[in-house]
Design a protein around this motif. Structure first.
Motif: not given
Lengths: 359, 184
Positions: A85, A88, A98, A142-143, A146-147, A150, B34, B38, B69, B73, B76-77, B80
């Motif tokens: 992707q 992303f 960040f 976490v993002y 995760t991103i 993925w 997704v 985001v 936070g 999440v 998103l989990f 995915m």
């Protein structure tokens, strides 16, 4: 609010200077840490570590090695995996850098400087809910993981990122719980006020709430995905985890994110448990008056904090080369079965004792 | 020289408001789930910025901590793990019921907008809610805590019970199909 135009200008310029200094320090972290992370285990394991690369004839204990490493890293070919992707894939390293930089802004690096009738705080932004701000922003880390996993369109990456993010979410809870007793004891969410309250060695958080410190120390390793909790990149099982498909500067960005968040957590640990910019047995707020020169106290305070944070960075490396990696179910069981209940007990215990004392 | 410290909050507020509107539209319009999630994170983050620019630091921090936070999440989990694919474009055709629901929503939105724009902000209790008054009462966190644990203690506790019940219910439903292993 309510600033005069003059004061506004001074604060604006002061903020810019603080930004520049902070960015300089944070960006220099990975090279120094990479060097430390090869020299320290060398010392521990009675071997030399990198000691060849030097300037002209001087080897300087190999401190120029990171420069060579960095140049090599940046010169590498950039590969974007097929079926990734795209948007992303490119954004993920930014997402992981960040939050770490944002947290670094809220930490008080020294006492306020009183100069020319102005009051300049030594944190880039002063938040009256400093604690919550730090947790809020660190939960965004976490993002990136995760991103990244993925978006790379790779099964190992996805598995690694799932592991890493589940781990980070789980250990955020004991990390938060370990700090609630501190908030109860010092009665403030403002990091600067907490540091000011620790003006004697026996008032340091580590002595007033030792269980909190242990919980915090363990969660610190898990939050940054460092050994012994680096299951996310267990190379025997997952190649390299969520950053398997990243090369060149983007890989370096993940590196930067990891080291900056290590540094930030080290600073937080020193701020909360070891008196932050306070120096033992010296009243740092009176140094300026005693010497008659403004800013000396702030400088000493800053050095004191850096020294304490440096110690925790050393602990990170020390543990990495001493303790073997956990199994994933052990990691989860440690977090949920032992640390969360212990954290809860710690909170109740602290509250009861405090209520008894203040009653 | 104009006083920047008086203009700046307005500039910040309106910039955030504009960005939030744009990102919110992106959340709904994005075709990949997704991407939607985001954008939702960015949206919630900007919303926290808006709260912070209104001097509600506590609410801003809690907003990021809880929504951006933690909750997104999990979204998103799920997205995915289910490996949802990009939505195909469909021609927009409303049934009468859908159009009616949309109309009612729009009217409701306008009503809320005009009432909030015309009225003064009121707190859920006695006392003034401007920045100076809150600062004098011991800051954001303390005011929120005092309100929650004195005036609103029962709603607060009931809400926590409700959430606990929902959590237990979700676990029971998720475990429904598993055979219960009798204790040895």
């Amino acid at each position: 609010m309510g600033l005069t135009a003059n004061e506004f200008t001074v604060q604006f310029i002061a903020t810019l200077i603080k930004f520049a200094i902070m960015a300089g320090i944070l960006l220099q972290l990975p090279p120094v840490m990479v060097w430390a992370e090869r020299r320290i285990p060398g010392m521990m394991q009675r071997r030399k570590g990198p000691n060849r690369v030097g300037l002209f004839k001087f080897r300087l204990y190999g401190i120029v090695q990171p420069l060579a490493d960095t140049i090599k890293l940046i010169m590498k070919e950039e590969v974007v995996p097929e079926g990734a992707q795209k948007a992303f894939y490119h954004l993920a390293p930014i997402f992981s850098v960040f939050p770490a930089f944002l947290i670094a802004m809220a930490i008080p690096y020294g006492p306020d400087i009183h100069a020319f009738g102005f009051d300049v705080p030594l944190s880039i932004i002063r938040v009256d809910v400093g604690f919550l701000f730090i947790f809020a922003v660190s939960s965004l880390a976490v993002y990136g993981v995760t991103i990244a996993g993925w978006a790379s369109n790779n099964k190992y990456s996805l598995l690694g990122s799932l592991r890493a993010s589940a781990q980070m979410i789980s250990y955020e809870i004991p990390l938060g719980m370990s700090l609630i007793p501190i908030v109860l004891i010092y009665g403030s969410l403002d990091l600067n006020k907490i540091v000011e309250a620790q003006n004697h060695v026996w008032l340091w958080g580590v002595f007033l709430s030792p269980i909190s410190f242990v919980l915090f120390l363990i969660s610190m390793f898990a939050e940054t995905n460092r050994s012994p909790f680096d299951l996310a990149e267990a190379e025997g099982e997952l190649v390299a985890g969520f950053h398997t498909e990243y090369t060149s500067a983007k890989f370096a960005a993940f590196f930067l994110g990891e080291y900056v968040s290590m540094f930030v957590l080290s600073c937080l640990a020193s701020t909360v448990f070891f008196g932050g910019w306070q120096v033992p047995f010296v009243d740092i707020l009176k140094i300026d008056d005693a010497i008659g020169f403004t800013g000396v106290g702030a400088l000493i305070g800053f050095m004191s904090l850096l020294l304490k944070a440096g110690f925790f960075m050393w602990v990170y490396v020390w543990v990495r080369w001493t303790v073997p990696r956990f199994r994933y179910d052990q990691l989860m069981s440690l977090g949920w079965h032992y640390m969360v209940p212990l954290g809860l007990i710690n909170i109740v215990l602290t509250a009861v004792i405090l209520a008894a004392i203040r009653f | 020289m104009p006083d920047f410290s008086l203009i700046l909050p307005h500039v910040v507020f309106h910039t955030f408001a504009l960005l939030i509107t744009i990102v919110s539209i992106c959340v709904v319009a994005a075709r990949h789930p997704v991407k939607s999630a985001v954008f939702l994170v960015v949206d919630l983050f900007l919303l926290a910025g808006l709260y912070a620019s209104l001097d509600s630091h506590f609410v801003a921090a809690i907003q990021i901590l809880v929504y951006a936070g933690a909750i997104v999440v999990l979204f998103l989990f799920v997205i995915m793990l289910l490996n949802l694919q990009q939505e195909q474009l469909k021609g927009v055709k409303f049934t009468v019921v859908e159009a009616g629901a949309l109309l009612i929503t729009l009217i409701g939105f306008l009503v809320v907008m005009f009432t909030t724009m015309s009225g003064k902000p009121t707190g859920l209790g006695e006392g003034s809610l401007d920045v100076a008054a809150i600062e004098a009462a011991g800051g954001n966190t303390q005011v929120v805590a005092m309100k929650l644990l004195t005036n609103f203690i029962w709603p607060f506790e009931l809400a926590s019970m409700l959430i606990l019940m929902a959590m237990v219910a979700a676990i029971v439903i998720a475990k429904k199909d598993k055979k219960v292993v009798p204790a040895a």
